[in-house]
Design a protein around this motif. Structure first.
Motif, PDB file in Angstrom:
ATOM      1  N   ALA A 102       0.758  -1.230   0.033  1.00  0.00           N
ATOM      2  CA  ALA A 102       0.067   0.097  -0.131  1.00  0.00           C
ATOM      3  C   ALA A 102       0.804   1.331  -0.039  1.00  0.00           C
ATOM      4  CB  ALA A 102      -0.849   0.037   1.319  1.00  0.00           C
ATOM      5  N   TYR A 103       1.947   1.292   0.787  1.00  0.00           N
ATOM      6  CA  TYR A 103       2.818   2.365   0.724  1.00  0.00           C
ATOM      7  C   TYR A 103       3.656   2.824  -0.565  1.00  0.00           C
ATOM      8  CZ  TYR A 103       6.807   5.435   2.132  1.00  0.00           C
ATOM      9  OH  TYR A 103       7.567   6.598   2.079  1.00  0.00           O
TER      10      TYR A 103
ATOM     11  N   LEU B  67      -5.104 -11.524  -0.313  1.00  0.00           N
ATOM     12  CA  LEU B  67      -4.772 -10.338   0.522  1.00  0.00           C
ATOM     13  C   LEU B  67      -4.418  -9.232  -0.207  1.00  0.00           C
ATOM     14  CD1 LEU B  67      -3.808 -11.807   4.170  1.00  0.00           C
ATOM     15  CD2 LEU B  67      -5.699 -10.129   3.532  1.00  0.00           C
ATOM     16  N   VAL B  68      -3.146  -9.207  -0.994  1.00  0.00           N
ATOM     17  CA  VAL B  68      -2.577  -8.228  -1.759  1.00  0.00           C
ATOM     18  C   VAL B  68      -3.512  -7.661  -2.843  1.00  0.00           C
ATOM     19  CG1 VAL B  68      -0.523  -7.863  -3.585  1.00  0.00           C
ATOM     20  CG2 VAL B  68      -0.304  -9.038  -1.596  1.00  0.00           C
ATOM     21  N   ARG B  69      -4.539  -8.525  -3.332  1.00  0.00           N
ATOM     22  CA  ARG B  69      -5.358  -8.212  -4.327  1.00  0.00           C
ATOM     23  C   ARG B  69      -6.387  -7.256  -3.582  1.00  0.00           C
ATOM     24  NH1 ARG B  69      -9.313 -12.456  -7.174  1.00  0.00           N
ATOM     25  NH2 ARG B  69     -10.160 -12.181  -5.309  1.00  0.00           N
ATOM     26  N   ILE B  70      -6.850  -7.659  -2.647  1.00  0.00           N
ATOM     27  CA  ILE B  70      -7.636  -6.704  -1.855  1.00  0.00           C
ATOM     28  C   ILE B  70      -6.982  -5.309  -1.574  1.00  0.00           C
ATOM     29  CG2 ILE B  70      -9.125  -6.400   0.309  1.00  0.00           C
ATOM     30  CD1 ILE B  70      -9.392  -9.189   0.544  1.00  0.00           C
ATOM     31  N   THR B  71      -5.679  -5.464  -0.978  1.00  0.00           N
ATOM     32  CA  THR B  71      -5.157  -4.269  -0.764  1.00  0.00           C
ATOM     33  C   THR B  71      -4.632  -3.295  -2.015  1.00  0.00           C
ATOM     34  OG1 THR B  71      -3.833  -5.311   1.430  1.00  0.00           O
ATOM     35  CG2 THR B  71      -3.023  -3.606   0.280  1.00  0.00           C
ATOM     36  N   THR B  72      -4.697  -4.048  -3.073  1.00  0.00           N
ATOM     37  CA  THR B  72      -4.278  -3.304  -4.408  1.00  0.00           C
ATOM     38  C   THR B  72      -5.268  -2.531  -4.765  1.00  0.00           C
ATOM     39  OG1 THR B  72      -2.700  -4.788  -4.894  1.00  0.00           O
ATOM     40  CG2 THR B  72      -3.538  -3.176  -6.682  1.00  0.00           C
TER      41      THR B  72
ATOM     42  N   ARG C 249       1.382   2.383 -12.028  1.00  0.00           N
ATOM     43  CA  ARG C 249       1.997   2.232 -10.516  1.00  0.00           C
ATOM     44  C   ARG C 249       1.926   1.002  -9.941  1.00  0.00           C
ATOM     45  NH1 ARG C 249       2.971   7.173  -6.388  1.00  0.00           N
ATOM     46  NH2 ARG C 249       4.234   6.085  -4.616  1.00  0.00           N
ATOM     47  N   ALA C 250       0.713   0.561  -9.733  1.00  0.00           N
ATOM     48  CA  ALA C 250       0.268  -0.588  -9.215  1.00  0.00           C
ATOM     49  C   ALA C 250       0.993  -1.999  -9.689  1.00  0.00           C
ATOM     50  CB  ALA C 250      -1.128  -0.857  -9.066  1.00  0.00           C
ATOM     51  N   VAL C 251       0.925  -1.891 -11.039  1.00  0.00           N
ATOM     52  CA  VAL C 251       1.236  -3.137 -11.861  1.00  0.00           C
ATOM     53  C   VAL C 251       3.041  -2.874 -11.810  1.00  0.00           C
ATOM     54  CG1 VAL C 251       1.930  -3.910 -14.156  1.00  0.00           C
ATOM     55  CG2 VAL C 251      -0.570  -3.074 -13.640  1.00  0.00           C
ATOM     56  N   PHE C 252       3.442  -1.941 -11.698  1.00  0.00           N
ATOM     57  CA  PHE C 252       4.962  -1.723 -11.806  1.00  0.00           C
ATOM     58  C   PHE C 252       5.506  -2.362 -10.186  1.00  0.00           C
ATOM     59  CE2 PHE C 252       9.045   0.125 -10.217  1.00  0.00           C
ATOM     60  CZ  PHE C 252       9.769   0.043 -11.450  1.00  0.00           C
TER      61      PHE C 252
ATOM     62  N   ALA D 253      -5.781  -8.347  -9.422  1.00  0.00           N
ATOM     63  CA  ALA D 253      -5.588  -7.425  -8.689  1.00  0.00           C
ATOM     64  C   ALA D 253      -6.048  -6.055  -9.106  1.00  0.00           C
ATOM     65  CB  ALA D 253      -4.269  -7.023  -7.947  1.00  0.00           C
ATOM     66  N   VAL D 254      -5.684  -5.558 -10.323  1.00  0.00           N
ATOM     67  CA  VAL D 254      -6.146  -4.371 -11.269  1.00  0.00           C
ATOM     68  C   VAL D 254      -7.191  -4.532 -11.990  1.00  0.00           C
ATOM     69  CG1 VAL D 254      -3.660  -3.584 -10.737  1.00  0.00           C
ATOM     70  CG2 VAL D 254      -4.466  -4.764 -13.019  1.00  0.00           C
TER      71      VAL D 254
END
Length: 298
Positions: free
Chosen positions: A24-25, A60-65, A123-126, A142-143
């Motif tokens: 997230a950061y 979890l990363v999918r939800i966070t993203t 940005r998220a993909v990178f 995720a995206v």
């Protein structure tokens, strides 16, 4: 959610919390917003049927993203009204973060500034692919894009970052040595020593958020940067001091005025000289340096 499933869900979330915060950061550049995203992730995670999840880390990363992307679009609107230059919120991190090269690079102030030039999905993909090693198929979930689209986005984002990415960063030991020389030159007012530690094309970015004084635009060139810092000290009037620390996985300086935190001085060092300076003075962005924050890629 039943009481029987609450325990396992909590344990899984806690086990991945440092990873989720780091994701997230890196997407947001804001520790405060990253914490809010984790709260939103938790609220959605507790309603998930764990027996139906193949990879709990990926889920979890999918939800966070997704929550981070929603928050990033709101953050971008805030930036439009921001006074002066916008820099990421600095984080006080353990020195051993530097031992994980990908982690240290991913949260470095220099790269985080470059990531600000990307569109939200880019940005998220990178971040997910380069920093955390997720596959294009996992990122697609995720995206909410097709794997083919994610491949194109990843290629475009990587090309954009490489065009702007600073040269290879110096080692922590070299960075600490250069910062010590910078600190000494400022404390002694030695103009030549300061010029010797600055790269000819050094750039200063400063963030006061309209709350504290900061240069509104980038300052370029060793002469101008030297005058900025030495002249600024004369005008400060108080007792300024700098203390060595680790910020975003790299050696940095905490600057105090009359024993009160004034700002964070981070730098990118190349060939034994400071090439980039990131000075965050906005007090609303300094909560992340009050206590050490744990980061993780797994």
């Amino acid at each position: 959610m039943t009481d029987e499933s609450a325990g396992p869900a909590t344990d899984i979330f806690v086990a991945h919390r440092n990873l989720l915060f780091t994701v997230a950061y890196e997407i947001l550049g804001s520790a405060t917003d990253a914490e809010d995203v984790l709260q939103e992730t938790w609220l959605r995670w507790v309603d998930v049927d764990l027996d139906q999840i193949h990879s709990r880390r990926a889920y979890l990363v999918r939800i966070t993203t997704r929550q981070a992307l929603n928050r990033l679009r709101t953050l971008q609107r805030r930036k439009e009204d921001y006074v002066g230059q916008w820099l990421p919120e600095p984080l006080l991190t353990a020195p051993d973060v530097a031992e994980d090269v990908l982690l240290a690079e991913g949260v470095s102030m220099a790269l985080m500034v470059v990531l600000e030039t990307l569109a939200p999905t880019e940005r998220a993909v990178f971040v997910l692919h380069e920093s955390f090693g997720f596959t294009h198929d996992e990122i697609a979930d995720a995206v909410e894009k097709s794997p083919a689209a994610v491949r194109q986005i990843a290629h475009r984002a990587r090309a954009s970052v490489e065009a702007r990415r600073p040269r290879k960063a110096a080692s922590p030991a070299e960075t600490r040595k250069v910062l010590a020389a910078f600190k000494l030159s400022i404390e002694t007012g030695d103009v030549q020593a300061l010029m010797d530690v600055l790269a000819p094309d050094v750039v200063v970015l400063a963030d006061g958020g309209g709350i504290k004084q900061a240069v509104p635009n980038p300052v370029r060139g060793a002469d101008k940067v030297a005058r900025l810092f030495l002249g600024g000290l004369k005008k400060a009037g108080g007792a300024l001091a700098a203390h060595h620390t680790t910020i975003n996985g790299r050696p940095a300086l905490l600057v105090t005025m009359d024993d009160q935190l004034d700002g964070v001085f981070a730098a990118s060092v190349h060939d034994g000289r400071i090439a980039g300076i990131y000075y965050i003075r906005n007090p609303e962005k300094l909560s992340g340096v009050e206590a050490e924050i744990a980061l993780a890629r797994w």
